[in-house]
Design a protein around this motif. Structure first.
Motif, PDB file in Angstrom:
ATOM      1  N   ARG A   4       0.822  -1.202   0.000  1.00 13.69           N
ATOM      2  CA  ARG A   4       0.000   0.000   0.000  1.00 13.69           C
ATOM      3  C   ARG A   4       0.864   1.263   0.000  1.00 13.69           C
ATOM      4  O   ARG A   4       0.541   2.234  -0.668  1.00 13.69           O
ATOM      5  CB  ARG A   4      -0.913  -0.008   1.224  1.00 13.69           C
ATOM      6  CG  ARG A   4      -1.901  -1.159   1.208  1.00 13.69           C
ATOM      7  CD  ARG A   4      -2.537  -1.357   2.573  1.00 13.69           C
ATOM      8  NE  ARG A   4      -3.558  -0.395   2.900  1.00 13.69           N
ATOM      9  CZ  ARG A   4      -4.836  -0.557   2.650  1.00 13.69           C
ATOM     10  NH1 ARG A   4      -5.247  -1.653   2.067  1.00 13.69           N
ATOM     11  NH2 ARG A   4      -5.699   0.369   2.981  1.00 13.69           N
ATOM     12  N   LEU A   5       1.964   1.223   0.747  1.00 16.86           N
ATOM     13  CA  LEU A   5       2.854   2.377   0.819  1.00 16.86           C
ATOM     14  C   LEU A   5       3.476   2.668  -0.542  1.00 16.86           C
ATOM     15  O   LEU A   5       3.548   3.818  -0.973  1.00 16.86           O
ATOM     16  CB  LEU A   5       3.948   2.143   1.861  1.00 16.86           C
ATOM     17  CG  LEU A   5       4.978   3.260   1.994  1.00 16.86           C
ATOM     18  CD1 LEU A   5       4.316   4.525   2.497  1.00 16.86           C
ATOM     19  CD2 LEU A   5       6.098   2.830   2.910  1.00 16.86           C
ATOM     20  N   ARG A   6       3.894   1.618  -1.236  1.00 19.65           N
ATOM     21  CA  ARG A   6       4.525   1.795  -2.546  1.00 19.65           C
ATOM     22  C   ARG A   6       3.563   2.402  -3.553  1.00 19.65           C
ATOM     23  O   ARG A   6       3.899   3.309  -4.296  1.00 19.65           O
ATOM     24  CB  ARG A   6       5.037   0.447  -3.062  1.00 19.65           C
ATOM     25  CG  ARG A   6       5.805   0.562  -4.361  1.00 19.65           C
ATOM     26  CD  ARG A   6       5.166  -0.388  -5.373  1.00 19.65           C
ATOM     27  NE  ARG A   6       5.874  -0.382  -6.627  1.00 19.65           N
ATOM     28  CZ  ARG A   6       5.496   0.352  -7.667  1.00 19.65           C
ATOM     29  NH1 ARG A   6       4.463   1.131  -7.589  1.00 19.65           N
ATOM     30  NH2 ARG A   6       6.158   0.310  -8.783  1.00 19.65           N
ATOM     31  N   ILE A   7       2.332   1.923  -3.567  1.00 23.44           N
ATOM     32  CA  ILE A   7       1.362   2.431  -4.532  1.00 23.44           C
ATOM     33  C   ILE A   7       0.959   3.865  -4.187  1.00 23.44           C
ATOM     34  O   ILE A   7       0.771   4.701  -5.069  1.00 23.44           O
ATOM     35  CB  ILE A   7       0.142   1.490  -4.660  1.00 23.44           C
ATOM     36  CG1 ILE A   7      -0.585   1.721  -5.979  1.00 23.44           C
ATOM     37  CG2 ILE A   7      -0.818   1.631  -3.536  1.00 23.44           C
ATOM     38  CD1 ILE A   7       0.119   1.232  -7.165  1.00 23.44           C
ATOM     39  N   LYS A   8       0.868   4.188  -2.888  1.00 24.47           N
ATOM     40  CA  LYS A   8       0.533   5.558  -2.488  1.00 24.47           C
ATOM     41  C   LYS A   8       1.656   6.520  -2.859  1.00 24.47           C
ATOM     42  O   LYS A   8       1.402   7.619  -3.348  1.00 24.47           O
ATOM     43  CB  LYS A   8       0.282   5.626  -0.984  1.00 24.47           C
ATOM     44  CG  LYS A   8      -1.041   5.061  -0.552  1.00 24.47           C
ATOM     45  CD  LYS A   8      -1.191   5.167   0.951  1.00 24.47           C
ATOM     46  CE  LYS A   8      -2.443   4.523   1.449  1.00 24.47           C
ATOM     47  NZ  LYS A   8      -2.565   4.597   2.920  1.00 24.47           N
ATOM     48  N   LEU A   9       2.906   6.110  -2.628  1.00 30.92           N
ATOM     49  CA  LEU A   9       4.050   6.941  -2.967  1.00 30.92           C
ATOM     50  C   LEU A   9       4.140   7.157  -4.481  1.00 30.92           C
ATOM     51  O   LEU A   9       4.375   8.270  -4.950  1.00 30.92           O
ATOM     52  CB  LEU A   9       5.334   6.309  -2.436  1.00 30.92           C
ATOM     53  CG  LEU A   9       6.612   7.084  -2.653  1.00 30.92           C
ATOM     54  CD1 LEU A   9       6.567   8.387  -1.877  1.00 30.92           C
ATOM     55  CD2 LEU A   9       7.804   6.256  -2.218  1.00 30.92           C
ATOM     56  N   ASP A  10       3.927   6.091  -5.232  1.00 30.30           N
ATOM     57  CA  ASP A  10       3.944   6.175  -6.689  1.00 30.30           C
ATOM     58  C   ASP A  10       2.862   7.127  -7.187  1.00 30.30           C
ATOM     59  O   ASP A  10       3.111   7.984  -8.042  1.00 30.30           O
ATOM     60  CB  ASP A  10       3.750   4.776  -7.266  1.00 30.30           C
ATOM     61  CG  ASP A  10       4.156   4.660  -8.715  1.00 30.30           C
ATOM     62  OD1 ASP A  10       4.851   5.561  -9.213  1.00 30.30           O
ATOM     63  OD2 ASP A  10       3.791   3.652  -9.344  1.00 30.30           O
ATOM     64  N   LEU A  11       1.677   6.999  -6.645  1.00 27.50           N
ATOM     65  CA  LEU A  11       0.560   7.851  -7.039  1.00 27.50           C
ATOM     66  C   LEU A  11       0.825   9.310  -6.674  1.00 27.50           C
ATOM     67  O   LEU A  11       0.556  10.222  -7.465  1.00 27.50           O
ATOM     68  CB  LEU A  11      -0.711   7.350  -6.359  1.00 27.50           C
ATOM     69  CG  LEU A  11      -2.037   7.798  -6.906  1.00 27.50           C
ATOM     70  CD1 LEU A  11      -2.203   7.343  -8.340  1.00 27.50           C
ATOM     71  CD2 LEU A  11      -3.158   7.236  -6.062  1.00 27.50           C
ATOM     72  N   LEU A  12       1.389   9.550  -5.494  1.00 27.93           N
ATOM     73  CA  LEU A  12       1.681  10.908  -5.046  1.00 27.93           C
ATOM     74  C   LEU A  12       2.728  11.579  -5.937  1.00 27.93           C
ATOM     75  O   LEU A  12       2.534  12.715  -6.386  1.00 27.93           O
ATOM     76  CB  LEU A  12       2.156  10.893  -3.591  1.00 27.93           C
ATOM     77  CG  LEU A  12       2.523  12.248  -3.012  1.00 27.93           C
ATOM     78  CD1 LEU A  12       1.274  13.085  -2.822  1.00 27.93           C
ATOM     79  CD2 LEU A  12       3.266  12.081  -1.707  1.00 27.93           C
ATOM     80  N   THR A 101      -2.086   3.671 -12.954  1.00 27.23           N
ATOM     81  CA  THR A 101      -1.643   3.670 -11.560  1.00 27.23           C
ATOM     82  C   THR A 101      -2.818   3.946 -10.626  1.00 27.23           C
ATOM     83  O   THR A 101      -2.911   3.359  -9.550  1.00 27.23           O
ATOM     84  CB  THR A 101      -0.531   4.708 -11.344  1.00 27.23           C
ATOM     85  OG1 THR A 101       0.539   4.444 -12.250  1.00 27.23           O
ATOM     86  CG2 THR A 101       0.002   4.664  -9.927  1.00 27.23           C
ATOM     87  N   ALA A 105      -4.083   1.496  -7.743  1.00 23.18           N
ATOM     88  CA  ALA A 105      -4.247   1.971  -6.367  1.00 23.18           C
ATOM     89  C   ALA A 105      -5.622   1.606  -5.827  1.00 23.18           C
ATOM     90  O   ALA A 105      -5.747   1.197  -4.665  1.00 23.18           O
ATOM     91  CB  ALA A 105      -4.032   3.478  -6.300  1.00 23.18           C
ATOM     92  N   LEU A 109      -5.740  -0.751  -2.612  1.00 22.86           N
ATOM     93  CA  LEU A 109      -6.286  -0.175  -1.381  1.00 22.86           C
ATOM     94  C   LEU A 109      -7.598  -0.832  -0.961  1.00 22.86           C
ATOM     95  O   LEU A 109      -8.003  -0.706   0.196  1.00 22.86           O
ATOM     96  CB  LEU A 109      -6.458   1.333  -1.542  1.00 22.86           C
ATOM     97  CG  LEU A 109      -5.152   2.101  -1.710  1.00 22.86           C
ATOM     98  CD1 LEU A 109      -5.425   3.576  -1.961  1.00 22.86           C
ATOM     99  CD2 LEU A 109      -4.232   1.911  -0.527  1.00 22.86           C
TER     100      LEU A 109
END
Length: 119
Positions: A4-12, A101, A105, A109
């Motif tokens: 979840r952290l990786r996908i949130k960081l990528d999206l951000l 992406t 996400a 999520l």
């Protein structure tokens, strides 16, 4: 399994760079900022797709890697002959990967979390 952290960081990161592109595109003096932001965005997206394909065996990422590779080969020729059209193609590819992406996400999520994942 994508964290979840990786996908949130990528999206951000992708969202911030696309917002910079959207805001600075209309201003002519900021042309270098747009080009640098677009190149950084392309590097982030290529790294993201490569990591998804190699570590998680995520097949749609392989398709994007081939598109990015094709753009890397064709872009110098396109910039020489069709400057605005070449940049438009690169922006369209960046937006397509960003929308993918967002879809990833939503899937990641919505996944149920285990007891050990709760922090």
């Amino acid at each position: 399994m994508v964290s979840r952290l990786r996908i949130k960081l990528d999206l951000l990161l992708q969202g911030i760079l696309l917002a910079i592109l959207a805001l600075a595109t209309s201003l002519e003096p900021w042309r270098t900022v747009v080009i640098v932001a677009l190149l950084i965005l392309a590097c982030i997206q290529i790294t993201s797709a490569a990591q998804l394909w190699w570590w998680h065996r995520y097949r749609p990422a392989k398709t994007y890697l081939w598109f990015f590779l094709g753009m890397g080969v064709v872009l110098p020729i396109g910039l020489h002959f069709f400057n605005p059209l070449a940049w438009l193609c690169l922006i369209v590819l960046a937006i397509a990967y960003f929308s993918h992406t967002i879809y990833m996400a939503m899937v990641v999520l919505r996944r149920p979390r285990s007891f050990w994942d709760i922090t």
